[in-house]
Design a protein around this motif. Structure first.
Motif, short mmCIF file in Angstrom:
data_model
loop_
_atom_site.label_atom_id
_atom_site.label_comp_id
_atom_site.label_asym_id
_atom_site.label_seq_id
_atom_site.Cartn_x
_atom_site.Cartn_y
_atom_site.Cartn_z
N GLY A 194 0.80 -1.22 0.00
CA GLY A 194 0.00 0.00 0.00
C GLY A 194 0.83 1.27 0.00
O GLY A 194 0.31 2.35 -0.27
N HIS A 195 2.12 1.14 0.32
CA HIS A 195 2.98 2.32 0.28
C HIS A 195 3.45 2.57 -1.15
O HIS A 195 3.87 1.64 -1.84
N ARG A 196 3.40 3.83 -1.56
CA ARG A 196 3.75 4.15 -2.94
C ARG A 196 5.05 4.94 -3.06
O ARG A 196 5.59 5.07 -4.14
N SER A 197 5.51 5.49 -1.94
CA SER A 197 6.75 6.27 -1.97
C SER A 197 7.88 5.41 -1.41
O SER A 197 7.75 4.80 -0.34
N VAL A 198 8.98 5.36 -2.14
CA VAL A 198 10.16 4.63 -1.68
C VAL A 198 11.36 5.57 -1.78
O VAL A 198 11.61 6.17 -2.83
N GLU A 257 14.08 9.64 -4.11
CA GLU A 257 12.75 9.13 -3.78
C GLU A 257 12.01 8.80 -5.06
O GLU A 257 12.09 9.55 -6.04
N TYR A 258 11.31 7.70 -5.05
CA TYR A 258 10.49 7.29 -6.18
C TYR A 258 9.02 7.22 -5.76
O TYR A 258 8.69 6.80 -4.64
N PHE A 259 8.19 7.63 -6.69
CA PHE A 259 6.74 7.59 -6.49
C PHE A 259 6.09 7.38 -7.84
O PHE A 259 6.43 8.08 -8.80
N SER A 260 5.19 6.44 -7.91
CA SER A 260 4.51 6.13 -9.18
C SER A 260 5.50 5.92 -10.31
O SER A 260 5.35 6.50 -11.40
N GLU A 261 6.51 5.14 -10.05
CA GLU A 261 7.51 4.73 -11.05
C GLU A 261 8.36 5.88 -11.57
O GLU A 261 9.05 5.73 -12.59
N THR A 262 8.33 7.02 -10.89
CA THR A 262 9.08 8.19 -11.32
C THR A 262 9.95 8.69 -10.18
O THR A 262 9.52 8.70 -9.02
N GLN A 263 11.16 9.12 -10.52
CA GLN A 263 12.00 9.74 -9.49
C GLN A 263 11.43 11.11 -9.19
O GLN A 263 11.43 12.00 -10.04
N ARG A 264 11.02 11.32 -7.98
CA ARG A 264 10.33 12.56 -7.61
C ARG A 264 11.29 13.55 -6.96
O ARG A 264 11.15 14.76 -7.12
N ASN A 265 12.24 13.04 -6.17
CA ASN A 265 13.19 13.91 -5.50
C ASN A 265 14.57 13.27 -5.55
O ASN A 265 14.70 12.04 -5.59
N LYS A 266 15.61 14.10 -5.51
CA LYS A 266 16.96 13.59 -5.66
C LYS A 266 17.91 14.30 -4.73
O LYS A 266 17.83 15.52 -4.55
N GLY A 267 18.83 13.55 -4.14
CA GLY A 267 19.87 14.13 -3.30
C GLY A 267 21.08 14.48 -4.13
O GLY A 267 21.05 14.50 -5.36
N ASN A 268 22.17 14.76 -3.44
CA ASN A 268 23.37 15.24 -4.09
C ASN A 268 24.39 14.13 -4.32
O ASN A 268 25.50 14.17 -3.80
N PHE A 269 24.00 13.15 -5.08
CA PHE A 269 24.89 12.04 -5.41
C PHE A 269 25.17 12.03 -6.90
O PHE A 269 24.34 12.48 -7.70
N PRO A 270 26.35 11.51 -7.29
CA PRO A 270 26.68 11.49 -8.74
C PRO A 270 25.76 10.56 -9.51
O PRO A 270 25.06 9.72 -8.95
N GLY A 271 25.82 10.69 -10.83
CA GLY A 271 24.95 9.92 -11.70
C GLY A 271 25.20 8.42 -11.67
O GLY A 271 24.40 7.64 -12.20
N ARG A 272 26.30 8.00 -11.02
CA ARG A 272 26.56 6.56 -10.89
C ARG A 272 25.48 5.89 -10.04
O ARG A 272 25.29 4.68 -10.10
N SER A 288 5.37 -0.91 -6.87
CA SER A 288 6.08 -0.02 -5.93
C SER A 288 7.43 -0.56 -5.47
O SER A 288 8.17 0.16 -4.80
N ARG A 289 7.77 -1.77 -5.81
CA ARG A 289 9.10 -2.26 -5.50
C ARG A 289 10.13 -1.38 -6.19
O ARG A 289 9.87 -0.84 -7.27
N SER A 290 11.27 -1.24 -5.55
CA SER A 290 12.27 -0.33 -6.11
C SER A 290 13.63 -1.01 -6.13
O SER A 290 13.93 -1.88 -5.32
N GLU A 291 14.42 -0.61 -7.07
CA GLU A 291 15.81 -1.06 -7.15
C GLU A 291 16.72 0.15 -7.22
O GLU A 291 16.34 1.20 -7.75
N MET A 292 17.90 -0.03 -6.66
CA MET A 292 18.92 1.01 -6.74
C MET A 292 20.15 0.39 -7.38
O MET A 292 20.53 -0.74 -7.06
N ASN A 293 20.76 1.13 -8.28
CA ASN A 293 21.93 0.65 -8.98
C ASN A 293 23.10 1.60 -8.75
O ASN A 293 22.92 2.83 -8.79
#
Lengths: 111, 113
Positions: free
Chosen positions: B28-32, B48-63, B72-77
């Motif tokens: 039931g949670h949609r924000s990861v 942060e991801y919501f509805s399959e879209t990156q909604r907010n981003k911190g200050n990390f490189p593109g890697r 709503s499952r999420s993966e990070m690479n």
């Protein structure tokens, strides 16, 4: 961007005493301030939060105060118990819609 | 309800490799959201991801990148791993927004050799 400072880094109190942890932030547009407790080897857990339109919030032995003018917020734990021993993190959600965390306070409650 | 789960719990990689971490939110949670925790830098917000879209981003490189699936499952690479990427990677889920109560997973401990 936002900068969150947290003090003290370590805090020891006798069981039954109060503990206070303070955080300051730099972005005046920050509008949400959660506090997390992280016990050793465990995941962070939200214990209380406050929004910028509120000055104080209390939940049993835990309270948070927010001073928007001075840009600081504090966690107050009363009647501390040994199970309160943990690392506590403050955070602020800045205008860029991301979280900035304090560096943590390691609280030890001495029985 | 089952809590937030993360797999794998531990990973050892070498410099230059890439890694994918997985997070299953509370039903039931949609924000990861994803976070990096290190002794030196503390807790840092990745994105942060919501509805399959990156909604907010911190200050990390593109890697550092991520994605969210329709359940709503999420993966990070993380690509081209560096020694400094060694950390505990935590994900958290909430109902809709970052300001809803966030529930953290147990984390994935990544060691880069």
């Amino acid at each position: 961007g936002e900068n969150v400072e947290q003090h003290p880094s370590t805090l020891s109190v006798q069981e039954g005493d109060s503990a206070v942890i303070k955080c300051t932030y730099s972005d005046s547009a920050s509008n949400y301030f959660p506090w997390y407790k992280q016990e050793l080897g465990k995941r962070p857990q939200l214990i209380i939060d406050i929004r910028s339109n509120v000055g104080e919030k209390k939940d049993q032995r835990i309270a948070v105060t927010l001073n928007k003018t001075a840009k600081h917020f504090s966690l107050h734990i009363t009647e501390t118990q040994p199970e309160d021993s943990a690392v506590y993190f403050c955070a602020a959600k800045g205008s860029g819609n991301q979280f900035y965390f304090g560096t943590g306070t390691s609280l030890t409650v001495i029985p | 309800k089952a809590g937030v789960t993360q797999t794998p719990r531990y990973l050892i990689k070498t410099r230059g490799q890439q890694v994918t971490l997985s997070c299953s939110p509370i039903s039931g949670h949609r924000s990861v959201s994803w976070y990096q925790q290190t002794p030196g830098q503390g807790l840092q917000f990745l994105f942060e991801y919501f509805s399959e879209t990156q909604r907010n981003k911190g200050n990390f490189p593109g890697r550092f990148s991520g994605r969210q699936f329709s359940n709503s499952r999420s993966e990070m690479n993380v690509s081209t791993l560096e020694l400094g990427d060694s950390a505990l990677y935590l994900c958290a889920s909430s109902l809709e927004a970052l300001t809803d109560t966030q529930y953290f997973g147990p984390g994935t401990r990544l060691t880069v050799l």
